[in-house]
Design a protein around this motif. Structure first.
Motif, PDB file in Angstrom:
ATOM      1  N   VAL A 353      56.708  38.159  40.307  1.00 41.06           N
ATOM      2  CA  VAL A 353      56.228  36.957  39.629  1.00 41.06           C
ATOM      3  C   VAL A 353      55.201  37.320  38.560  1.00 41.06           C
ATOM      4  CG1 VAL A 353      54.344  36.520  41.291  1.00 41.06           C
ATOM      5  CG2 VAL A 353      55.277  34.628  40.017  1.00 41.06           C
ATOM      6  N   THR A 354      55.249  36.596  37.445  1.00 41.28           N
ATOM      7  CA  THR A 354      54.200  36.733  36.435  1.00 41.28           C
ATOM      8  C   THR A 354      53.748  35.337  36.057  1.00 41.28           C
ATOM      9  OG1 THR A 354      55.230  38.725  35.557  1.00 41.28           O
ATOM     10  CG2 THR A 354      53.619  37.650  34.145  1.00 41.28           C
ATOM     11  N   GLU A 355      52.467  35.094  36.144  1.00 44.36           N
ATOM     12  CA  GLU A 355      51.970  33.784  35.748  1.00 44.36           C
ATOM     13  C   GLU A 355      50.552  33.855  35.208  1.00 44.36           C
ATOM     14  OE1 GLU A 355      51.927  31.298  39.384  1.00 44.36           O
ATOM     15  OE2 GLU A 355      49.848  31.902  39.619  1.00 44.36           O
ATOM     16  N   VAL A 356      50.244  32.840  34.386  1.00 45.50           N
ATOM     17  CA  VAL A 356      48.909  32.706  33.808  1.00 45.50           C
ATOM     18  C   VAL A 356      48.313  31.438  34.408  1.00 45.50           C
ATOM     19  CG1 VAL A 356      47.650  32.175  31.682  1.00 45.50           C
ATOM     20  CG2 VAL A 356      49.625  33.736  31.619  1.00 45.50           C
ATOM     21  N   VAL A 357      47.085  31.513  34.883  1.00 39.79           N
ATOM     22  CA  VAL A 357      46.446  30.308  35.406  1.00 39.79           C
ATOM     23  C   VAL A 357      45.170  30.040  34.605  1.00 39.79           C
ATOM     24  CG1 VAL A 357      45.621  29.097  37.454  1.00 39.79           C
ATOM     25  CG2 VAL A 357      47.207  31.011  37.710  1.00 39.79           C
ATOM     26  N   ILE A 358      45.120  28.873  33.993  1.00 41.33           N
ATOM     27  CA  ILE A 358      43.901  28.463  33.302  1.00 41.33           C
ATOM     28  C   ILE A 358      43.156  27.559  34.289  1.00 41.33           C
ATOM     29  CG2 ILE A 358      42.934  27.301  31.274  1.00 41.33           C
ATOM     30  CD1 ILE A 358      44.685  29.698  30.482  1.00 41.33           C
ATOM     31  N   HIS A 359      42.013  28.006  34.735  1.00 44.68           N
ATOM     32  CA  HIS A 359      41.222  27.215  35.682  1.00 44.68           C
ATOM     33  C   HIS A 359      40.191  26.430  34.886  1.00 44.68           C
ATOM     34  CE1 HIS A 359      42.520  29.424  39.384  1.00 44.68           C
ATOM     35  NE2 HIS A 359      42.753  30.356  38.501  1.00 44.68           N
ATOM     36  N   PHE A 360      40.250  25.116  34.972  1.00 43.68           N
ATOM     37  CA  PHE A 360      39.317  24.286  34.208  1.00 43.68           C
ATOM     38  C   PHE A 360      38.032  24.058  34.992  1.00 43.68           C
ATOM     39  CE2 PHE A 360      43.354  23.495  32.212  1.00 43.68           C
ATOM     40  CZ  PHE A 360      43.017  23.518  30.871  1.00 43.68           C
ATOM     41  N   LYS A 361      36.981  23.763  34.254  1.00 41.32           N
ATOM     42  CA  LYS A 361      35.703  23.475  34.907  1.00 41.32           C
ATOM     43  C   LYS A 361      35.792  22.112  35.571  1.00 41.32           C
ATOM     44  CE  LYS A 361      32.638  26.209  32.038  1.00 41.32           C
ATOM     45  NZ  LYS A 361      31.644  26.227  30.950  1.00 41.32           N
TER      46      LYS A 361
END
Ligand code: BG6
Length: 497
Positions: A353-361
């Motif tokens: 698996v390849t994924e990008v996670v943008i974690h917001f404040k």
């Protein structure tokens, strides 16, 4: 765009990549009607094959195609293979290259490919100089009749110094505009979609900065080990093999400023700036605290023994080459100041698996504090592969009294666009090079900027007994110590588990 008539010469045609990726990609392009009327493939390699053997080995009897070819493909395959030829290239001598030149000229005139040639270097980097020099000596770089392009496979060098030397060498024999450095991750639809997600939607870009983003996490996991590539991999390792190239390209697309247009040079200029803004780790303390390397050890999966990395064919019995790398780093510019990036890549993970996670404040003022939901949980997850798509996690009210918040998903799957054939990375990139579009190819300066970031880490790890090489069993998410890297801000998101 029209694809002009052309001849594609593949150096390293008897190698694995040709049969596994290049020929299937070209076949798909042919099936999809993307190839020009006059198109010829000339394989060149050390093996003493005939044209017939080349066709057999990479098409009709290729294990990579066998199951995929259906009966109705047969007629088409017969037509296609008639356009494939092979030339044995046994040495680096002028006489050998002049024979190759003659063969190219002859095929060009017989098949009317108008002097348009692509030279694809699917060979180890040690052969790049010799081949490009020889092509130059034969005058094959000159664009007086048709155009000439050179596609180069990674690795682009071994470190910054050798990458610079390689670039200088290639640029001695070909103009930068003729050189196409292939990074197959840029050929993936979902990687390109990072640009569209950011720059074609007014709901994301305004939030895409330090004011709203808490941290960025990227995972690249493979379930396989080093397979038959132990010899190559042991001199390379996860940082060189995946990080310097594919992962830093993904980072660049996340970090970059909006380009003026989708033009190749505009995009590449912004990517270069992004790569140059990565904070280079120099002192030992920073390197110690922000980098982790590990190796898979022998384990048992489903009752079957799986080799440890050091037992793999071609790997040194006391090798310290990493099959797992995790880094924490910062980006020194206005947009990203103080936002940590956590990036990891590894083999022998529980899944591919390849994924990008943008974690917001979390919202600045929390009025549903006691609602049970961790309000930091807004996430944008870009699934690069598999299950290609985009997932947004956000809070919704639980029906009933009071304000209880629960997490809900807005989930888009590329597979729901059933009418579109999603091109394989190599298919897309080859077609771009055939049409002279370098947008999705890495420029010399980008490659060097990526090495400049990776180099000090490689130096720190090299022959340094103080830097532990952790072990992890096949099928787990790496060494436990990697959790410490991200602790304090969150936990690694382990997709699928
Ligand atoms: C290659 C690496 O560039 O990418 C391999 O050399 C790796 O080690 C491969 O397995 C991964 O590509 P993908 O497209 O399967 O994620």
């Amino acid at each position: 765009t029209k694809t002009q008539n052309q001849l594609l010469v593949i150096f390293g045609a008897s190698g694995d990549l040709t049969a596994r990726k290049l020929i299937p990609a070209i076949l798909n392009l042919a099936k999809g009607g993307h190839l020009p009327e006059n198109f010829v493939v000339l394989g060149a390699s050390r093996s003493s094959w005939s044209d017939e053997e080349f066709r057999k080995n990479v098409i009709t009897e290729s294990k990579h195609l066998k199951e995929k070819l259906v009966d109705e493909d047969k007629k088409f395959i017969a037509e296609f293979t008639a356009r494939m030829f092979y030339h044995e290239l046994s040495s680096a001598e002028d006489t050998d290259y002049s024979k190759l030149n003659k063969r190219i000229t002859q095929l060009d005139s017989e098949h009317d490919t108008e002097g348009n040639f692509i030279f694809y270097l699917s060979v180890p980097p040690s052969a790049h100089e010799m081949i490009s020099n020889n092509l130059h000596k034969q005058g094959l770089h000159k664009e007086d009749k048709g155009w000439r392009r050179l596609i180069v496979e990674k690795p682009f060098g071994y470190d910054l110094k050798t990458a610079k030397e390689l670039n200088a060498t290639l640029q001695r024999y070909f103009k930068e505009s003729q050189i196409y450095r292939i990074d197959h991750y840029l050929g993936k639809e979902t990687v390109q979609n990072l640009l569209v997600t950011r720059f074609a939607n007014s709901i994301f870009e305004p939030l895409w900065n330090r004011n709203y983003i808490h941290y960025v996490e990227i995972t690249n996991a493979e379930s396989g080990g080093v397979e038959k590539r132990g010899g190559y991999y042991d001199k390379s390792g996860a940082l060189r093999d995946m990080f310097q190239s594919h992962l830093l390209q993904i980072v660049a697309l996340i970090v970059m400023e909006p380009p003026l247009s989708a033009d190749a040079e505009q995009i590449r200029n912004e990517k270069l700036k992004a790569l140059k803004s990565l904070r280079i780790m120099t002192d030992e303390k920073t390197l110690h605290e922000n980098t982790i390397r590990a190796q898979y050890i022998s384990s048992v999966i489903d009752g079957k023994k799986v080799n440890g990395y050091r037992e793999e064919e071609g790997v040194d019995a006391d090798s310290t080459t990493e099959t797992y790398a995790a880094l924490k780093f910062f980006v020194d510019n206005w947009r990203w100041a103080d936002v940590p990036f956590y990036v990891r890549t590894a083999k022998r993970m529980p899944t591919k698996v390849t994924e990008v996670v943008i974690h917001f404040k979390s919202p600045h003022h929390q009025i549903f504090k006691d609602s049970g939901m961790d309000q930091k949980d807004n996430k944008l997850i870009i699934r690069i592969q598999p299950d290609e798509g985009v997932l947004i996690k956000f809070g919704v009210k639980v029906p009933g009294q009071g304000f209880k918040v629960e997490r809900a998903n807005l989930d888009f799957y590329y597979s729901s666009l059933t009418e579109t054939h999603v091109m394989e990375a190599y298919e897309r990139l080859l077609l771009d090079a055939m049409q002279g579009d370098p947008t999705l190819y890495a420029r010399a300066d980008e490659v060097e900027a990526a090495w400049a970031f990776v180099d000090p880490i490689l130096d720190y790890w090299k022959d340094n007994e103080d830097v532990r090489v952790y072990g992890y069993s096949a099928g787990v998410w790496g060494p436990e110590n990697a959790d410490e890297l991200i602790e304090g801000i969150g936990r690694w998101r382990n997709p699928g588990s």
